[in-house]
Design a protein around this motif. Sequence first.
Motif, short mmCIF file in Angstrom:
data_model
loop_
_atom_site.label_atom_id
_atom_site.label_comp_id
_atom_site.label_asym_id
_atom_site.label_seq_id
_atom_site.Cartn_x
_atom_site.Cartn_y
_atom_site.Cartn_z
N LEU A 75 53.97 14.35 34.66
CA LEU A 75 52.95 15.86 34.28
C LEU A 75 52.44 16.41 35.64
O LEU A 75 51.22 15.16 36.28
CB LEU A 75 52.17 15.60 33.13
N PRO A 76 52.16 17.63 35.74
CA PRO A 76 51.75 17.34 37.27
C PRO A 76 50.20 18.37 37.18
O PRO A 76 49.72 19.63 37.02
CB PRO A 76 52.78 19.09 38.20
N ILE A 77 49.67 17.22 35.93
CA ILE A 77 47.97 17.39 36.64
C ILE A 77 46.79 16.13 37.17
O ILE A 77 47.75 15.73 37.07
CB ILE A 77 47.31 17.86 34.91
N SER A 78 45.95 16.18 37.04
CA SER A 78 45.29 15.31 37.88
C SER A 78 45.75 14.43 36.95
O SER A 78 45.12 13.99 35.27
CB SER A 78 43.99 15.32 37.95
N TRP A 79 44.49 12.88 37.33
CA TRP A 79 44.63 11.89 36.53
C TRP A 79 43.59 11.68 35.79
O TRP A 79 43.22 10.99 34.65
CB TRP A 79 45.28 10.35 37.11
N LEU A 80 42.61 11.99 35.99
CA LEU A 80 41.26 12.48 35.79
C LEU A 80 41.65 13.18 33.59
O LEU A 80 40.78 12.78 33.58
CB LEU A 80 40.43 13.30 36.27
N VAL A 81 42.53 13.93 33.86
CA VAL A 81 42.84 14.98 32.85
C VAL A 81 44.05 13.52 31.74
O VAL A 81 44.11 13.61 30.95
CB VAL A 81 43.82 16.06 33.09
N LYS A 82 44.76 13.13 32.91
CA LYS A 82 45.45 12.00 31.93
C LYS A 82 45.27 11.60 31.83
O LYS A 82 46.00 10.55 30.38
CB LYS A 82 46.73 11.64 32.91
N LEU A 83 44.41 10.41 32.19
CA LEU A 83 43.97 9.05 31.42
C LEU A 83 43.11 9.13 30.13
O LEU A 83 43.20 8.76 29.04
CB LEU A 83 42.77 8.23 32.21
N PRO A 84 42.20 10.25 29.84
CA PRO A 84 41.27 10.65 28.75
C PRO A 84 43.03 10.44 27.40
O PRO A 84 43.19 10.15 26.21
CB PRO A 84 40.70 11.48 28.15
N LEU A 85 44.42 11.87 28.01
CA LEU A 85 44.91 11.85 27.14
C LEU A 85 45.25 10.33 26.67
O LEU A 85 46.40 10.36 25.90
CB LEU A 85 45.97 12.40 28.08
N LEU A 86 45.88 9.92 27.90
CA LEU A 86 46.68 8.18 27.35
C LEU A 86 46.19 7.59 26.39
O LEU A 86 46.55 6.90 24.95
CB LEU A 86 46.95 7.02 28.26
N PHE A 87 44.54 7.68 26.45
CA PHE A 87 43.36 7.36 25.72
C PHE A 87 43.71 7.56 24.47
O PHE A 87 43.79 6.51 23.30
CB PHE A 87 42.09 6.93 26.06
N VAL A 88 43.37 9.03 24.19
CA VAL A 88 44.14 10.09 22.27
C VAL A 88 45.44 9.51 22.40
O VAL A 88 45.55 8.84 20.34
CB VAL A 88 43.65 11.09 22.75
N GLY A 89 46.26 9.22 23.05
CA GLY A 89 47.29 8.71 22.76
C GLY A 89 47.52 7.66 21.57
O GLY A 89 48.40 7.24 20.25
N GLN A 90 46.58 6.91 22.20
CA GLN A 90 46.83 5.51 21.77
C GLN A 90 45.88 5.04 20.74
O GLN A 90 46.30 4.56 19.59
CB GLN A 90 46.13 4.83 23.13
N ILE A 91 44.78 5.94 20.26
CA ILE A 91 44.48 6.13 19.15
C ILE A 91 44.92 6.64 18.01
O ILE A 91 44.78 6.41 16.84
CB ILE A 91 42.87 7.40 19.66
N VAL A 92 45.45 7.46 18.35
CA VAL A 92 46.45 8.09 17.29
C VAL A 92 47.87 7.05 16.82
O VAL A 92 47.62 7.31 15.79
CB VAL A 92 47.31 9.23 18.31
N ALA A 93 48.00 6.51 17.68
CA ALA A 93 48.92 5.37 17.91
C ALA A 93 48.37 4.43 16.83
O ALA A 93 49.51 4.56 15.68
CB ALA A 93 49.87 4.94 18.71
N PHE A 94 47.94 3.78 16.84
CA PHE A 94 46.79 3.11 16.40
C PHE A 94 46.71 3.65 15.23
O PHE A 94 46.74 2.77 13.65
CB PHE A 94 45.23 2.91 17.54
N ALA A 95 46.08 4.88 14.84
CA ALA A 95 46.52 5.43 13.36
C ALA A 95 47.29 5.27 12.59
O ALA A 95 47.16 4.93 11.00
CB ALA A 95 45.19 6.55 13.79
N LEU A 96 48.67 5.65 13.17
CA LEU A 96 49.18 5.94 12.61
C LEU A 96 50.07 4.72 12.05
O LEU A 96 51.05 4.60 10.88
CB LEU A 96 50.55 7.15 13.64
N VAL A 97 50.61 4.08 13.14
CA VAL A 97 51.48 2.66 12.63
C VAL A 97 50.56 1.69 11.91
O VAL A 97 51.48 0.98 11.72
CB VAL A 97 51.75 2.33 14.47
N PHE A 98 49.09 1.71 12.18
CA PHE A 98 48.64 0.71 12.04
C PHE A 98 47.69 0.89 10.81
O PHE A 98 47.37 -0.11 9.60
CB PHE A 98 47.16 -0.21 13.16
N GLU A 99 48.04 1.98 10.48
CA GLU A 99 47.24 2.48 9.27
C GLU A 99 46.23 2.32 9.40
O GLU A 99 45.16 2.31 7.84
CB GLU A 99 48.07 1.88 8.09
N ALA A 100 45.39 3.07 10.52
CA ALA A 100 43.63 2.44 10.70
C ALA A 100 43.15 4.17 10.53
O ALA A 100 43.33 4.94 10.47
CB ALA A 100 43.67 1.90 11.53
#
Length: 144
Positions: A75-100
């Motif tokens: 993605l051609p955007i700054s890592w200052l944007v990508k890191l929070p998006l990666l964190f949000v992606g992990q939160i969503v994955a935790f919520a869906l996969v672990f049913e948390a």
Amino acid sequence: MSDLWIPPWLLPWLPGIPWMRIWTYLIVFYLIYSLFTLWSYRFSIQATGMREATFQQAAIVRAVDIGLLILAFFLPISWLVKLPLLFVGQIVAFALVFEAPAGRAIIGAMLSWIMAGMFTAIYIGLLALYIWLFRSLPYGYGMA
């Protein structure tokens, strides 16, 4: 030296760097780190009071993380944007996969990022200790 990602003005300063060994360190680190995350994801979601998490669920979350990381590199955007998006992606994955629930998924993701930071600091510390004690890089024949 055919590394296209290195700026051309920097190339004259880098002739003595053992690139194959550095890539070996990064690959070994990432493999060990990926195995560590299987445990850390299970631990972090269980620490929030959720039920027993399986290694299969942790492997699915890790696969999602790797997929998001690969996507982030392109993605051609700054890592200052990508890191929070990666964190949000992990939160969503935790919520869906672990049913948390959302709160526990956020806390679980925060715990896993804290453990990842500690793992990285310990790994770099051990690598520095090895270099200091043996006066050479691992997987090689000296500092060159």
